[in-house]
Design a protein around this motif. Structure first.
Motif, PDB file in Angstrom:
ATOM      1  N   ILE A 110       0.843  -1.185   0.000  1.00 16.89           N
ATOM      2  CA  ILE A 110       0.000   0.000   0.000  1.00 16.89           C
ATOM      3  C   ILE A 110       0.882   1.240   0.000  1.00 16.89           C
ATOM      4  CG2 ILE A 110      -0.193   0.127   2.517  1.00 16.89           C
ATOM      5  CD1 ILE A 110      -3.178   0.956   1.988  1.00 16.89           C
ATOM      6  N   VAL A 111       0.448   2.250  -0.725  1.00 14.01           N
ATOM      7  CA  VAL A 111       1.106   3.544  -0.723  1.00 14.01           C
ATOM      8  C   VAL A 111       0.036   4.566  -0.350  1.00 14.01           C
ATOM      9  CG1 VAL A 111       2.255   5.324  -2.095  1.00 14.01           C
ATOM     10  CG2 VAL A 111       2.833   2.923  -2.436  1.00 14.01           C
ATOM     11  N   VAL A 112       0.344   5.389   0.643  1.00 20.54           N
ATOM     12  CA  VAL A 112      -0.584   6.411   1.108  1.00 20.54           C
ATOM     13  C   VAL A 112       0.022   7.777   0.811  1.00 20.54           C
ATOM     14  CG1 VAL A 112      -1.762   7.367   3.132  1.00 20.54           C
ATOM     15  CG2 VAL A 112      -1.421   4.894   2.943  1.00 20.54           C
ATOM     16  N   GLU A 113      -0.788   8.627   0.182  1.00 16.41           N
ATOM     17  CA  GLU A 113      -0.350   9.991  -0.091  1.00 16.41           C
ATOM     18  C   GLU A 113      -0.985  10.909   0.945  1.00 16.41           C
ATOM     19  OE1 GLU A 113      -0.268  13.241  -3.709  1.00 16.41           O
ATOM     20  OE2 GLU A 113      -0.712  11.142  -4.135  1.00 16.41           O
ATOM     21  N   LEU A 114      -0.136  11.708   1.567  1.00 12.20           N
ATOM     22  CA  LEU A 114      -0.589  12.595   2.633  1.00 12.20           C
ATOM     23  C   LEU A 114      -0.453  14.057   2.224  1.00 12.20           C
ATOM     24  CD1 LEU A 114       1.317  10.828   5.513  1.00 12.20           C
ATOM     25  CD2 LEU A 114      -1.119  10.638   5.052  1.00 12.20           C
ATOM     26  N   GLU A 115      -1.378  14.851   2.687  1.00  8.71           N
ATOM     27  CA  GLU A 115      -1.261  16.300   2.573  1.00  8.71           C
ATOM     28  C   GLU A 115      -1.308  16.808   4.002  1.00  8.71           C
ATOM     29  OE1 GLU A 115      -4.162  19.596   0.878  1.00  8.71           O
ATOM     30  OE2 GLU A 115      -3.396  18.252  -0.689  1.00  8.71           O
ATOM     31  N   GLN A 116      -0.147  17.175   4.514  1.00  9.90           N
ATOM     32  CA  GLN A 116       0.069  17.437   5.935  1.00  9.90           C
ATOM     33  C   GLN A 116      -0.268  16.148   6.694  1.00  9.90           C
ATOM     34  OE1 GLN A 116      -1.664  21.163   7.112  1.00  9.90           O
ATOM     35  NE2 GLN A 116      -0.638  22.240   5.467  1.00  9.90           N
ATOM     36  N   LYS A 117      -1.344  16.126   7.461  1.00  8.64           N
ATOM     37  CA  LYS A 117      -1.688  14.896   8.193  1.00  8.64           C
ATOM     38  C   LYS A 117      -2.944  14.220   7.646  1.00  8.64           C
ATOM     39  CE  LYS A 117       0.515  16.175  12.488  1.00  8.64           C
ATOM     40  NZ  LYS A 117       0.372  16.348  13.924  1.00  8.64           N
ATOM     41  N   LEU A 118      -3.411  14.677   6.492  1.00  6.08           N
ATOM     42  CA  LEU A 118      -4.626  14.124   5.899  1.00  6.08           C
ATOM     43  C   LEU A 118      -4.292  13.174   4.759  1.00  6.08           C
ATOM     44  CD1 LEU A 118      -6.781  17.366   5.696  1.00  6.08           C
ATOM     45  CD2 LEU A 118      -6.986  15.508   7.355  1.00  6.08           C
ATOM     46  N   VAL A 119      -4.974  12.046   4.728  1.00 10.38           N
ATOM     47  CA  VAL A 119      -4.821  11.095   3.633  1.00 10.38           C
ATOM     48  C   VAL A 119      -5.580  11.625   2.429  1.00 10.38           C
ATOM     49  CG1 VAL A 119      -5.348   8.760   2.855  1.00 10.38           C
ATOM     50  CG2 VAL A 119      -4.573   9.134   5.199  1.00 10.38           C
ATOM     51  N   THR A 120      -4.899  11.760   1.304  1.00 12.69           N
ATOM     52  CA  THR A 120      -5.556  12.256   0.092  1.00 12.69           C
ATOM     53  C   THR A 120      -5.752  11.175  -0.957  1.00 12.69           C
ATOM     54  OG1 THR A 120      -3.434  12.944  -0.842  1.00 12.69           O
ATOM     55  CG2 THR A 120      -4.685  14.605   0.406  1.00 12.69           C
ATOM     56  N   HIS A 121      -4.887  10.158  -0.912  1.00 12.42           N
ATOM     57  CA  HIS A 121      -4.944   9.116  -1.939  1.00 12.42           C
ATOM     58  C   HIS A 121      -4.302   7.833  -1.410  1.00 12.42           C
ATOM     59  CE1 HIS A 121      -5.691   8.308  -6.208  1.00 12.42           C
ATOM     60  NE2 HIS A 121      -4.691   7.465  -6.106  1.00 12.42           N
ATOM     61  N   VAL A 122      -4.860   6.695  -1.796  1.00  9.63           N
ATOM     62  CA  VAL A 122      -4.311   5.399  -1.402  1.00  9.63           C
ATOM     63  C   VAL A 122      -4.208   4.523  -2.641  1.00  9.63           C
ATOM     64  CG1 VAL A 122      -4.728   3.297  -0.059  1.00  9.63           C
ATOM     65  CG2 VAL A 122      -5.285   5.507   0.926  1.00  9.63           C
ATOM     66  N   THR A 123      -3.075   3.870  -2.790  1.00 10.74           N
ATOM     67  CA  THR A 123      -2.889   2.910  -3.877  1.00 10.74           C
ATOM     68  C   THR A 123      -2.529   1.566  -3.260  1.00 10.74           C
ATOM     69  OG1 THR A 123      -2.051   4.682  -5.289  1.00 10.74           O
ATOM     70  CG2 THR A 123      -1.676   2.426  -6.030  1.00 10.74           C
ATOM     71  N   ALA A 124      -3.305   0.548  -3.593  1.00 15.81           N
ATOM     72  CA  ALA A 124      -3.066  -0.806  -3.073  1.00 15.81           C
ATOM     73  C   ALA A 124      -2.486  -1.670  -4.180  1.00 15.81           C
ATOM     74  CB  ALA A 124      -4.366  -1.415  -2.567  1.00 15.81           C
ATOM     75  N   TYR A 125      -1.545  -2.529  -3.814  1.00 15.13           N
ATOM     76  CA  TYR A 125      -0.904  -3.445  -4.757  1.00 15.13           C
ATOM     77  C   TYR A 125      -1.095  -4.875  -4.257  1.00 15.13           C
ATOM     78  CZ  TYR A 125       1.445   0.781  -6.347  1.00 15.13           C
ATOM     79  OH  TYR A 125       1.712   2.043  -6.832  1.00 15.13           O
TER      80      TYR A 125
END
Length: 144
Positions: A110-125
């Motif tokens: 899993i890759v999680v994209e953060l904007e400050q402390k908020l999750v904006t996007h998640v990619t699962a493999y």
């Protein structure tokens, strides 16, 4: 087969021995690191999922890996579960990730994209049917 009755006997004694014990045992850091290194070499899909996370600029942090031994009272079996965090060398990166391995199963990442402390996007493999499957979700899709 002779090993079938031995396995059943072991399961019975395990179930009796651990009936009141905690369902999950956490392995010490050193053992976790050894298991993490081993499963990344031997598990189906490890190379593909690792490559996908590395392509996003993330690298495995084996020194921070954790391994667990959950015990199922229903099956009287223990199964190794290992989590390996991935991080970027770039301190300004907005990505963090992890790879998870459950004994006998293909690797997932899993890759999680953060904007400050908020999750904006998640990619699962996932590695399914001999192929790397990638699924992306935006933050609104996560809360539906």
């Amino acid at each position: 087969m002779a090993t079938d009755w031995i396995a059943k006997l072991q399961e019975r004694f395990l179930a009796e021995r651990y009936s009141g014990s905690a369902a999950v045992r956490v392995l010490p850091a050193e053992e976790s690191q050894l298991h993490a290194s081993q499963v990344m070499k031997e598990t189906r899909g490890a190379t593909e999922v690792d490559g996908a996370l590395r392509a996003r600029g993330l690298a495995p942090m084996i020194t921070r890996a954790r391994a667990y031994l959950p015990f199922s009272r229903n099956t009287a079996r223990v199964r190794m579960v290992c989590v390996i965090p991935y991080t970027s060398a770039d301190p300004k990166s907005t990505l963090v990730g992890a790879v998870g391995v459950s004994e006998g199963e293909p690797v997932s990442g899993i890759v999680v994209e953060l904007e400050q402390k908020l999750v904006t996007h998640v990619t699962a493999y996932d590695y399914i049917g001999g192929k790397l499957i990638e699924k992306s979700l935006s933050a609104p899709d996560l809360v539906r």
